[in-house]
Design a protein around this motif. Structure first.
Motif, PDB file in Angstrom:
ATOM      1  N   MET A  23      56.750  26.683   5.784  1.00  0.00           N
ATOM      2  CA  MET A  23      56.194  28.004   5.512  1.00  0.00           C
ATOM      3  C   MET A  23      55.575  28.071   4.118  1.00  0.00           C
ATOM      4  O   MET A  23      54.575  28.761   3.902  1.00  0.00           O
ATOM      5  CB  MET A  23      57.278  29.073   5.655  1.00  0.00           C
ATOM      6  CG  MET A  23      57.770  29.276   7.086  1.00  0.00           C
ATOM      7  SD  MET A  23      56.435  29.726   8.249  1.00  0.00           S
ATOM      8  CE  MET A  23      56.084  28.125   8.991  1.00  0.00           C
ATOM      9  N   LEU A  24      56.180  27.350   3.159  1.00  0.00           N
ATOM     10  CA  LEU A  24      55.598  27.310   1.817  1.00  0.00           C
ATOM     11  C   LEU A  24      54.240  26.623   1.849  1.00  0.00           C
ATOM     12  O   LEU A  24      53.268  27.114   1.259  1.00  0.00           O
ATOM     13  CB  LEU A  24      56.529  26.578   0.853  1.00  0.00           C
ATOM     14  CG  LEU A  24      55.981  26.374  -0.563  1.00  0.00           C
ATOM     15  CD1 LEU A  24      55.754  27.713  -1.242  1.00  0.00           C
ATOM     16  CD2 LEU A  24      56.923  25.522  -1.390  1.00  0.00           C
ATOM     17  N   ALA A  25      54.181  25.478   2.536  1.00  0.00           N
ATOM     18  CA  ALA A  25      52.913  24.753   2.621  1.00  0.00           C
ATOM     19  C   ALA A  25      51.851  25.605   3.319  1.00  0.00           C
ATOM     20  O   ALA A  25      50.715  25.743   2.837  1.00  0.00           O
ATOM     21  CB  ALA A  25      53.114  23.441   3.366  1.00  0.00           C
ATOM     22  N   ALA A  26      52.223  26.189   4.472  1.00  0.00           N
ATOM     23  CA  ALA A  26      51.266  27.019   5.207  1.00  0.00           C
ATOM     24  C   ALA A  26      50.947  28.286   4.434  1.00  0.00           C
ATOM     25  O   ALA A  26      49.780  28.689   4.313  1.00  0.00           O
ATOM     26  CB  ALA A  26      51.842  27.361   6.584  1.00  0.00           C
ATOM     27  N   GLY A  69      37.154  30.686  -8.408  1.00  0.00           N
ATOM     28  CA  GLY A  69      38.489  31.257  -8.609  1.00  0.00           C
ATOM     29  C   GLY A  69      39.553  30.185  -8.678  1.00  0.00           C
ATOM     30  O   GLY A  69      39.304  28.995  -8.474  1.00  0.00           O
ATOM     31  N   ALA A  70      40.779  30.645  -8.977  1.00  0.00           N
ATOM     32  CA  ALA A  70      41.897  29.717  -9.125  1.00  0.00           C
ATOM     33  C   ALA A  70      42.733  29.597  -7.864  1.00  0.00           C
ATOM     34  O   ALA A  70      43.533  28.668  -7.735  1.00  0.00           O
ATOM     35  CB  ALA A  70      42.784  30.178 -10.285  1.00  0.00           C
ATOM     36  N   ALA A  71      42.563  30.532  -6.922  1.00  0.00           N
ATOM     37  CA  ALA A  71      43.504  30.635  -5.801  1.00  0.00           C
ATOM     38  C   ALA A  71      43.500  29.387  -4.920  1.00  0.00           C
ATOM     39  O   ALA A  71      44.562  28.920  -4.492  1.00  0.00           O
ATOM     40  CB  ALA A  71      43.180  31.867  -4.962  1.00  0.00           C
ATOM     41  N   ALA A  72      42.324  28.815  -4.627  1.00  0.00           N
ATOM     42  CA  ALA A  72      42.258  27.690  -3.693  1.00  0.00           C
ATOM     43  C   ALA A  72      42.941  26.452  -4.266  1.00  0.00           C
ATOM     44  O   ALA A  72      43.718  25.779  -3.575  1.00  0.00           O
ATOM     45  CB  ALA A  72      40.801  27.387  -3.341  1.00  0.00           C
ATOM     46  N   GLY A  73      42.677  26.125  -5.532  1.00  0.00           N
ATOM     47  CA  GLY A  73      43.322  24.964  -6.147  1.00  0.00           C
ATOM     48  C   GLY A  73      44.820  25.129  -6.240  1.00  0.00           C
ATOM     49  O   GLY A  73      45.587  24.195  -5.970  1.00  0.00           O
ATOM     50  N   ILE A  74      45.255  26.330  -6.620  1.00  0.00           N
ATOM     51  CA  ILE A  74      46.697  26.608  -6.676  1.00  0.00           C
ATOM     52  C   ILE A  74      47.309  26.462  -5.289  1.00  0.00           C
ATOM     53  O   ILE A  74      48.395  25.902  -5.117  1.00  0.00           O
ATOM     54  CB  ILE A  74      46.949  28.027  -7.230  1.00  0.00           C
ATOM     55  CG1 ILE A  74      46.478  28.118  -8.683  1.00  0.00           C
ATOM     56  CG2 ILE A  74      48.433  28.402  -7.134  1.00  0.00           C
ATOM     57  CD1 ILE A  74      46.505  29.530  -9.243  1.00  0.00           C
ATOM     58  N   GLY A  75      46.613  26.960  -4.276  1.00  0.00           N
ATOM     59  CA  GLY A  75      47.128  26.895  -2.909  1.00  0.00           C
ATOM     60  C   GLY A  75      47.320  25.468  -2.440  1.00  0.00           C
ATOM     61  O   GLY A  75      48.328  25.147  -1.798  1.00  0.00           O
ATOM     62  N   ILE A  76      46.392  24.570  -2.781  1.00  0.00           N
ATOM     63  CA  ILE A  76      46.517  23.170  -2.357  1.00  0.00           C
ATOM     64  C   ILE A  76      47.721  22.520  -3.023  1.00  0.00           C
ATOM     65  O   ILE A  76      48.507  21.806  -2.375  1.00  0.00           O
ATOM     66  CB  ILE A  76      45.220  22.406  -2.685  1.00  0.00           C
ATOM     67  CG1 ILE A  76      44.096  22.863  -1.747  1.00  0.00           C
ATOM     68  CG2 ILE A  76      45.429  20.892  -2.565  1.00  0.00           C
ATOM     69  CD1 ILE A  76      42.737  22.295  -2.081  1.00  0.00           C
ATOM     70  N   TYR A 111      50.415  23.981  -4.314  1.00  0.00           N
ATOM     71  CA  TYR A 111      51.655  24.560  -3.795  1.00  0.00           C
ATOM     72  C   TYR A 111      51.900  24.120  -2.351  1.00  0.00           C
ATOM     73  O   TYR A 111      53.047  23.977  -1.918  1.00  0.00           O
ATOM     74  CB  TYR A 111      51.620  26.092  -3.889  1.00  0.00           C
ATOM     75  CG  TYR A 111      52.196  26.618  -5.182  1.00  0.00           C
ATOM     76  CD1 TYR A 111      53.442  27.219  -5.224  1.00  0.00           C
ATOM     77  CD2 TYR A 111      51.489  26.495  -6.365  1.00  0.00           C
ATOM     78  CE1 TYR A 111      53.973  27.688  -6.413  1.00  0.00           C
ATOM     79  CE2 TYR A 111      51.997  26.959  -7.561  1.00  0.00           C
ATOM     80  CZ  TYR A 111      53.249  27.562  -7.581  1.00  0.00           C
ATOM     81  OH  TYR A 111      53.767  28.017  -8.759  1.00  0.00           O
ATOM     82  N   GLY A 112      50.818  23.922  -1.596  1.00  0.00           N
ATOM     83  CA  GLY A 112      50.975  23.399  -0.245  1.00  0.00           C
ATOM     84  C   GLY A 112      51.543  21.989  -0.252  1.00  0.00           C
ATOM     85  O   GLY A 112      52.418  21.646   0.555  1.00  0.00           O
ATOM     86  N   ALA A 113      51.087  21.152  -1.192  1.00  0.00           N
ATOM     87  CA  ALA A 113      51.634  19.795  -1.324  1.00  0.00           C
ATOM     88  C   ALA A 113      53.104  19.854  -1.699  1.00  0.00           C
ATOM     89  O   ALA A 113      53.917  19.050  -1.224  1.00  0.00           O
ATOM     90  CB  ALA A 113      50.847  19.026  -2.383  1.00  0.00           C
ATOM     91  N   ARG A 114      53.458  20.796  -2.559  1.00  0.00           N
ATOM     92  CA  ARG A 114      54.872  20.990  -2.904  1.00  0.00           C
ATOM     93  C   ARG A 114      55.696  21.264  -1.655  1.00  0.00           C
ATOM     94  O   ARG A 114      56.777  20.710  -1.461  1.00  0.00           O
ATOM     95  CB  ARG A 114      54.987  22.146  -3.891  1.00  0.00           C
ATOM     96  CG  ARG A 114      56.415  22.582  -4.203  1.00  0.00           C
ATOM     97  CD  ARG A 114      56.406  23.963  -4.831  1.00  0.00           C
ATOM     98  NE  ARG A 114      57.746  24.507  -4.984  1.00  0.00           N
ATOM     99  CZ  ARG A 114      58.027  25.805  -5.091  1.00  0.00           C
ATOM    100  NH1 ARG A 114      57.057  26.702  -5.046  1.00  0.00           N
ATOM    101  NH2 ARG A 114      59.270  26.210  -5.231  1.00  0.00           N
ATOM    102  N   LEU A 152      53.476  16.188  -4.089  1.00  0.00           N
ATOM    103  CA  LEU A 152      54.202  15.968  -2.830  1.00  0.00           C
ATOM    104  C   LEU A 152      55.376  15.019  -3.045  1.00  0.00           C
ATOM    105  O   LEU A 152      56.503  15.307  -2.621  1.00  0.00           O
ATOM    106  CB  LEU A 152      53.230  15.414  -1.786  1.00  0.00           C
ATOM    107  CG  LEU A 152      53.756  15.229  -0.353  1.00  0.00           C
ATOM    108  CD1 LEU A 152      52.592  15.329   0.640  1.00  0.00           C
ATOM    109  CD2 LEU A 152      54.450  13.877  -0.157  1.00  0.00           C
ATOM    110  N   CYS A 153      55.137  13.897  -3.705  1.00  0.00           N
ATOM    111  CA  CYS A 153      56.208  12.911  -3.904  1.00  0.00           C
ATOM    112  C   CYS A 153      57.291  13.442  -4.835  1.00  0.00           C
ATOM    113  O   CYS A 153      58.487  13.183  -4.626  1.00  0.00           O
ATOM    114  CB  CYS A 153      55.615  11.616  -4.457  1.00  0.00           C
ATOM    115  SG  CYS A 153      54.520  10.749  -3.310  1.00  0.00           S
ATOM    116  N   ALA A 154      56.895  14.186  -5.863  1.00  0.00           N
ATOM    117  CA  ALA A 154      57.879  14.751  -6.787  1.00  0.00           C
ATOM    118  C   ALA A 154      58.809  15.708  -6.060  1.00  0.00           C
ATOM    119  O   ALA A 154      60.033  15.685  -6.246  1.00  0.00           O
ATOM    120  CB  ALA A 154      57.180  15.454  -7.944  1.00  0.00           C
TER     121      ALA A 154
END
Length: 402
Positions: A117-120, A225-232, A234-237, A291-293
């Motif tokens: 759910m965090l990734a999505a 904007g910043a939203a798309a980069g942040i989203g990627i 956080y999605g990897a997280r 992702l690995c972290a």
């Protein structure tokens, strides 16, 4: 939320303060929440917390100008305070609806669904914000809490904590006697105290999460904007957090000794990949490092949770997990504040901070290896529903653990 603050204020410190607001109230409310979770029906606590959070999140629709940012802090502080009741209740409930053999798979599934759910949510949230605006994203977020409350309402299980004798008087009425009893239990149980500190070490990730926001805005921006980069990022997280405990379960099994031995290397794994993030040349390499972290970070979270569920009697679980959550939020708040201060006032670059925070993760890793070398084995408490045990069995378990 972070994109909103960056757009309205342009300050990393403003984002750092929001992260502190998303952490610190848990440390303040946590002790009271733990007492409540150990006294009343945990399922009802979770439903009430969801309904309160859904209503509060709708208040973010009112934040439109820089002079209204203070209201976002108030909304988030109250929302997180409600989470201080939800999370210990959820974690304390899992051992009551699983067998001993199911405990690790259940927590791994819990972490996997959370991370999925965090990734999505992070990815879709960034896209929705970029395309339809923040208000739509906030409305969907609020709806998710109401949906959660609905599904919890459909469940049927014994969510009442184990009955315990309590002293009479004002202190018992206010819950202070329960709080003191819980602190005494933690103090006399060094295994429990050590496991509670694992997530406090992971609390260094508070600064890391601020860094992901800054990396998405300043280092790897997409569009205007910043939203798309942040989203990627956080999605990897989220993806890493889902893969970690599921993969390691098949490799190391679910014996307590193996779970404990994996915690130390997991700290070093987090540190190494956040050091690698400092040199990531592209957004996608950065996402792989993240992702690995968080593959390692999820191991810390899930394995320490399972070990605590095995160690702690049901009547203390709410207070133990609430205190643990308070510790990790205090550490996360301090880490977020320090990271924001270094970015805005000391002039550190995001890459330099990623390297520094990666090194910091090695410190709790070394400390855990020292603790592990001195660990004395003992039989864990059965984690099944308390209703399935007789009074005599409970007395044996209490005497064994105490």
């Amino acid at each position: 939320m972070y994109a909103l603050l960056l757009d309205l204020t342009g300050s990393a410190t403003a984002v750092a303060w929001m992260m502190i607001v998303q952490f610190l109230p848990v440390a303040i409310v946590g002790p009271v929440a733990g007492v409540v979770v150990d006294r009343v029906n945990r399922r009802r606590v979770m439903i009430a917390a969801d309904l309160v959070r859904g209503v509060l999140i709708l208040g973010l629709l009112l934040v439109r100008r820089s002079d209204q940012v203070w209201f976002a802090y108030v909304v988030m502080a109250l929302t997180v305070s409600a989470s201080a009741f939800f999370e210990p209740a959820r974690t304390a409930t899992i051992p009551n609806i699983t067998s001993d053999e199911e405990l690790l798979p259940a927590n791994a599934l819990s972490a996997a669904t959370w991370s999925a759910m965090l990734a999505a949510g992070a990815s879709i949230g960034g896209l929705v914000t970029a395309v339809a605006g923040r208000n739509i994203a906030f409305a969907i977020n609020a709806a998710s809490f109401f949906i959660s409350a609905y599904f919890l309402g459909l469940t049927r299980y014994d969510a009442t904590p184990a009955i315990a004798e309590r002293p009479e008087g004002l202190l018992a009425l206010t819950g202070m006697s329960d709080l003191v009893e819980g602190l005494r239990y933690i103090r006399r149980e060094p295994h429990v105290a050590a496991l509670m500190c694992v997530k406090a070490g992971w609390g260094l990730a508070g600064g890391v999460l601020l860094l992901l926001t800054i990396f998405g805005q300043r280092v790897f921006p997409i569009g205007s904007g910043a939203a798309a980069g942040i989203g990627i990022l956080y999605g990897a997280r989220g993806i890493g957090a889902g893969l970690g405990p599921i993969t390691l379960r098949w490799i190391v099994g679910q014996q307590p000794r193996m779970l404990r031995r994996t915690i130390g290397p997991a700290f070093f794994m987090v540190g190494v990949f956040y050091i690698a993030l400092a040199w990531a040349p592209t957004l996608w390499v950065a996402a792989l490092c993240v992702l690995c972290a968080h593959f390692g970070g999820s191991i810390l979270w899930v394995f320490s949770t399972v070990l605590l569920q095995m160690e702690v009697p049901d009547r203390f679980r709410g207070r133990v997990f609430a205190t643990e959550l308070a510790l990790v939020t205090l550490m996360s708040s301090a880490s977020s504040y320090w990271t924001g201060r270094q970015l805005d006032r000391a002039g550190w670059s995001p890459r330099t901070l990623s390297f520094a925070l990666g090194l910091m993760f090695c410190v709790p890793g070394v400390l855990w290896l020292i603790i592990q070398s001195r660990w004395q084995e003992r039989p864990p408490e059965p984690a099944g529903p308390p209703a399935a045990r007789t009074t005599g069995e409970e007395e044996v378990i209490e005497s064994r653990i105490g």
